[in-house]
Design a protein around this motif. Structure first.
Motif, PDB file in Angstrom:
ATOM      1  N   VAL A 171      -9.105 -35.413   6.746  1.00 17.44           N
ATOM      2  CA  VAL A 171      -9.105 -36.409   7.817  1.00 17.44           C
ATOM      3  C   VAL A 171      -8.507 -35.816   9.086  1.00 17.44           C
ATOM      4  O   VAL A 171      -9.013 -36.025  10.204  1.00 17.44           O
ATOM      5  N   GLU A 172      -7.427 -35.064   8.932  1.00 19.22           N
ATOM      6  CA  GLU A 172      -6.802 -34.417  10.086  1.00 19.22           C
ATOM      7  C   GLU A 172      -7.783 -33.489  10.792  1.00 19.22           C
ATOM      8  O   GLU A 172      -7.817 -33.412  12.029  1.00 19.22           O
ATOM      9  N   LYS A 173      -8.598 -32.766  10.019  1.00 15.63           N
ATOM     10  CA  LYS A 173      -9.591 -31.865  10.613  1.00 15.63           C
ATOM     11  C   LYS A 173     -10.672 -32.656  11.355  1.00 15.63           C
ATOM     12  O   LYS A 173     -11.181 -32.208  12.384  1.00 15.63           O
ATOM     13  N   LEU A 174     -11.015 -33.830  10.829  1.00 14.68           N
ATOM     14  CA  LEU A 174     -12.084 -34.631  11.426  1.00 14.68           C
ATOM     15  C   LEU A 174     -11.664 -35.306  12.722  1.00 14.68           C
ATOM     16  O   LEU A 174     -12.431 -35.343  13.696  1.00 14.68           O
ATOM     17  N   ILE A 175     -10.446 -35.855  12.754  1.00 14.29           N
ATOM     18  CA  ILE A 175     -10.058 -36.686  13.901  1.00 14.29           C
ATOM     19  C   ILE A 175      -8.752 -36.253  14.559  1.00 14.29           C
ATOM     20  O   ILE A 175      -8.330 -36.869  15.543  1.00 14.29           O
ATOM     21  N   GLY A 176      -8.118 -35.212  14.036  1.00 14.51           N
ATOM     22  CA  GLY A 176      -6.861 -34.747  14.610  1.00 14.51           C
ATOM     23  C   GLY A 176      -5.662 -35.305  13.867  1.00 14.51           C
ATOM     24  O   GLY A 176      -5.704 -36.408  13.314  1.00 14.51           O
ATOM     25  N   ALA A 177      -4.571 -34.544  13.857  1.00 11.99           N
ATOM     26  CA  ALA A 177      -3.401 -34.896  13.057  1.00 11.99           C
ATOM     27  C   ALA A 177      -2.744 -36.200  13.521  1.00 11.99           C
ATOM     28  O   ALA A 177      -2.373 -37.050  12.703  1.00 11.99           O
ATOM     29  N   ASP A 178      -2.586 -36.355  14.819  1.00 13.58           N
ATOM     30  CA  ASP A 178      -1.891 -37.550  15.324  1.00 13.58           C
ATOM     31  C   ASP A 178      -2.676 -38.822  15.006  1.00 13.58           C
ATOM     32  O   ASP A 178      -2.099 -39.824  14.545  1.00 13.58           O
ATOM     33  N   LEU A 179      -3.980 -38.798  15.259  1.00 11.79           N
ATOM     34  CA  LEU A 179      -4.795 -39.980  14.997  1.00 11.79           C
ATOM     35  C   LEU A 179      -4.899 -40.248  13.502  1.00 11.79           C
ATOM     36  O   LEU A 179      -4.887 -41.414  13.066  1.00 11.79           O
TER      37      LEU A 179
END
Length: 297
Positions: A171-179
């Motif tokens: 998920v972090e790779k898909l939308i970024g760690a913060d989001l």
């Protein structure tokens, strides 16, 4: 009760038909979404609608959107249908099953929260001792309550394909760690608040999924439907027993029937007997009455 399998609204551009919803463009900033009575099982849309189902899903979602507005904004826009529908549209048919929403950029992730060990989570646990890579205590039984709710995201599959569980790192790779962290945290808060309320009304929410979208300014919104019998696994609290798969308010009743058939779970789906349609309609209505206190349709 008249069932609606597909909507037709002359004067609005149909963007797409989902498994259940028909989505139209009002303008560059707003959508008109119709929740039909279509029913999907095993990612196949069945040929027989469930009368009233779309109205029930819309009423339940709207109830939760209002209740959860203090946690996160949602996509709803409060505007009379008469202001956005073209002349000649059947407002009476559409009124209780339609919403006007913001046009947002949907995130490519199903945000799933699990509070009980059931379904694919149970299968995963039996094989690995974990669910989506999250280790769990040994010795848990089918339908056991988890020590705490967990976030188990999935991909958003096209119609006819299956969602696939993914790790939080994906998920972090898909939308970024913060989001990704924001989506995880708000998902678990929404689930916990909803599960506590539903339990006070006699319903266990075993698991559920949320969808999110982004505004042009990057603000996160809750979209689609929330905490309905289509997006959640609802169990009657009075009959809950660990070790067995509890009866549910959702379409599991239909899935159980379909499992008795010689069907390859590919399109086209089989027709449903009238008693299955009627019972399914009653289960959706029961969930609406219990959760909202309203009499229903």
């Amino acid at each position: 009760m008249e069932a609606l399998f597909e909507s037709e609204i002359d004067g609005l551009d149909l963007l797409y038909r989902g498994k259940v919803r028909d989505v139209y463009a009002i303008d560059e900033e707003r959508l008109f979404i119709v929740t039909t009575d279509r029913l999907s099982a095993f990612d196949v849309v069945l040929p027989d609608p469930i009368p009233g189902k779309g109205e029930v899903l819309t009423q339940i979602s709207n109830f939760w959107f209002a209740r959860m507005a203090h946690i996160i904004p949602n996509h709803l826009i409060d505007v009379p249908l008469s202001e956005v529908l073209p002349p000649g549209a059947d407002i009476e048919l559409l009124a209780r099953r339609s919403i006007v929403t913001r046009r947002l950029k949907a995130l490519p992730v199903e945000a799933v929260a699990r509070g009980y060990l059931i379904g694919s989570g149970w299968k995963d646990y039996r094989k690995t001792g974990a669910v989506c890579g999250i280790p769990l205590p040994e010795g848990l039984n089918l339908a056991d309550r988890l020590p705490e709710p967990i976030f188990t995201p999935a991909t958003k599959a096209e119609s006819g394909h299956h969602d696939e569980n993914i790790s939080f790192e994906e998920v972090e790779k898909l939308i970024g760690a913060d989001l990704a962290a924001q989506v995880r945290d708000v998902t678990l808060r929404l689930y916990s608040d909803a599960a506590d309320y539903a339990l006070s009304r006699g319903i266990i929410i075993a698991d559920t999924k949320f969808e999110f979208g982004l505004g042009e300014d990057g603000r996160l919104f809750l979209i689609d439907e929330i905490l309905t019998p289509d997006s959640s696994r609802f169990w009657p609290a009075r009959s809950y027993r660990p070790g067995i798969s509890p009866p549910s308010f959702d379409k599991q009743f239909v899935r159980d029937y379909l499992e008795t058939l010689d069907w390859n779970k590919q399109t086209p789906g089989p027709h449903l007997p009238e008693e299955i349609i009627q019972h399914t309609s009653e289960k959706y209505l029961e969930a609406l009455r219990l959760l909202t206190g309203e009499p229903g349709l």
